[in-house]
Design a protein around this motif. Structure first.
Motif, mmCIF file in Angstrom:
data_model
loop_
_atom_site.group_PDB
_atom_site.id
_atom_site.type_symbol
_atom_site.label_atom_id
_atom_site.label_comp_id
_atom_site.label_asym_id
_atom_site.label_seq_id
_atom_site.Cartn_x
_atom_site.Cartn_y
_atom_site.Cartn_z
ATOM 1 N N THR A 113 -42.286 -12.901 -31.892
ATOM 2 C CA THR A 113 -43.543 -13.393 -32.458
ATOM 3 C C THR A 113 -43.314 -14.674 -33.254
ATOM 4 O O THR A 113 -44.256 -15.412 -33.500
ATOM 5 C CB THR A 113 -44.175 -12.345 -33.384
ATOM 6 O OG1 THR A 113 -43.249 -12.025 -34.424
ATOM 7 C CG2 THR A 113 -44.523 -11.090 -32.613
ATOM 8 N N GLU A 146 -51.543 -15.121 -26.794
ATOM 9 C CA GLU A 146 -52.165 -14.491 -27.952
ATOM 10 C C GLU A 146 -53.139 -13.409 -27.492
ATOM 11 O O GLU A 146 -53.874 -13.601 -26.517
ATOM 12 C CB GLU A 146 -52.899 -15.552 -28.768
ATOM 13 C CG GLU A 146 -53.439 -15.083 -30.090
ATOM 14 C CD GLU A 146 -54.012 -16.226 -30.896
ATOM 15 O OE1 GLU A 146 -53.294 -16.762 -31.763
ATOM 16 O OE2 GLU A 146 -55.172 -16.596 -30.620
ATOM 17 N N GLY A 150 -54.823 -11.556 -32.566
ATOM 18 C CA GLY A 150 -54.109 -12.712 -33.090
ATOM 19 C C GLY A 150 -52.596 -12.593 -33.003
ATOM 20 O O GLY A 150 -51.884 -13.471 -33.474
ATOM 21 N N ASN A 151 -52.081 -11.521 -32.410
ATOM 22 C CA ASN A 151 -50.634 -11.376 -32.224
ATOM 23 C C ASN A 151 -50.175 -12.337 -31.137
ATOM 24 O O ASN A 151 -50.849 -12.511 -30.122
ATOM 25 C CB ASN A 151 -50.293 -9.944 -31.814
ATOM 26 C CG ASN A 151 -50.668 -8.950 -32.885
ATOM 27 O OD1 ASN A 151 -50.363 -9.137 -34.052
ATOM 28 N ND2 ASN A 151 -51.356 -7.888 -32.493
ATOM 29 N N ARG A 152 -49.015 -12.926 -31.358
ATOM 30 C CA ARG A 152 -48.505 -13.917 -30.420
ATOM 31 C C ARG A 152 -47.107 -13.580 -29.935
ATOM 32 O O ARG A 152 -46.315 -12.985 -30.654
ATOM 33 C CB ARG A 152 -48.430 -15.296 -31.084
ATOM 34 C CG ARG A 152 -49.753 -15.937 -31.326
ATOM 35 C CD ARG A 152 -49.587 -17.308 -31.933
ATOM 36 N NE ARG A 152 -50.867 -17.974 -32.050
ATOM 37 C CZ ARG A 152 -51.026 -19.196 -32.478
ATOM 38 N NH1 ARG A 152 -49.976 -19.925 -32.824
ATOM 39 N NH2 ARG A 152 -52.217 -19.737 -32.557
#
Length: 160
Positions: A113, A146, A150-152
């Motif tokens: 991340t 993404e 909003g996690n990448r």
């Protein structure tokens, strides 16, 4: 030649050519992507050869600066440059660990991340294919996938 023995100049030229040849080889190499025969899963890791070249150059810079400081040819600024180069090289070496690898299968993709070294990163995250909302890049920094929350999952030029 300027008071430097010819053999030292020749060695320096040979080392420079060797480094440029190694860097050219690393930059023009294709990334190592491991894919299963059906193509449903795979893995890509940072380019270990490029990381090795960057680490060797950083170690040489740090060593030269610290050696200059120790023998009295540099002041505090040279010491700070040596410590900074040593620190940046240590951060680059962490990319050799598999926590930076990106893996995927028929369900989703998993990877880092953040591209920061420990303890700030990387944290691994899994994103399912159907949850991907955005695929984009931050100009000059990295690319990312993404999800809705909003996690990448991120990667950079080091993977190529």
């Amino acid at each position: 030649m300027f008071g430097v023995p010819l053999n030292r100049v020749m060695i320096a030229i040979a080392v420079a050519f060797g480094l440029f040849a190694m860097l050219r080889y690393v930059v023009t190499r294709h990334p190592k992507v491991e894919i299963d025969p059906e193509g449903a899963s795979g893995r890509i890791a940072p380019n270990r050869a490029l990381l090795a070249v960057i680490s060797l150059i950083g170690t040489a810079l740090a060593g030269s600066a610290l050696f200059s400081f120790v023998i009295g040819h540099g002041g505090t600024l040279v010491l700070l440059v040596g410590i900074a180069a040593l620190f940046m090289t240590a951060m680059m070496i962490t990319a050799f660990f598999p926590v930076f690898d990106i893996t995927w299968d028929e369900d989703g993709i998993e990877g880092p991340t953040l591209l920061l070294p420990p303890p700030y990163g990387p944290r691994r995250k899994r994103i399912y294919w159907e949850d991907i909302e955005k695929a984009d890049n931050v100009q000059g920094r990295h690319w990312f996938l993404e999800d809705r929350e909003g996690n990448r999952i991120v990667w950079s030029f080091i993977y190529y």
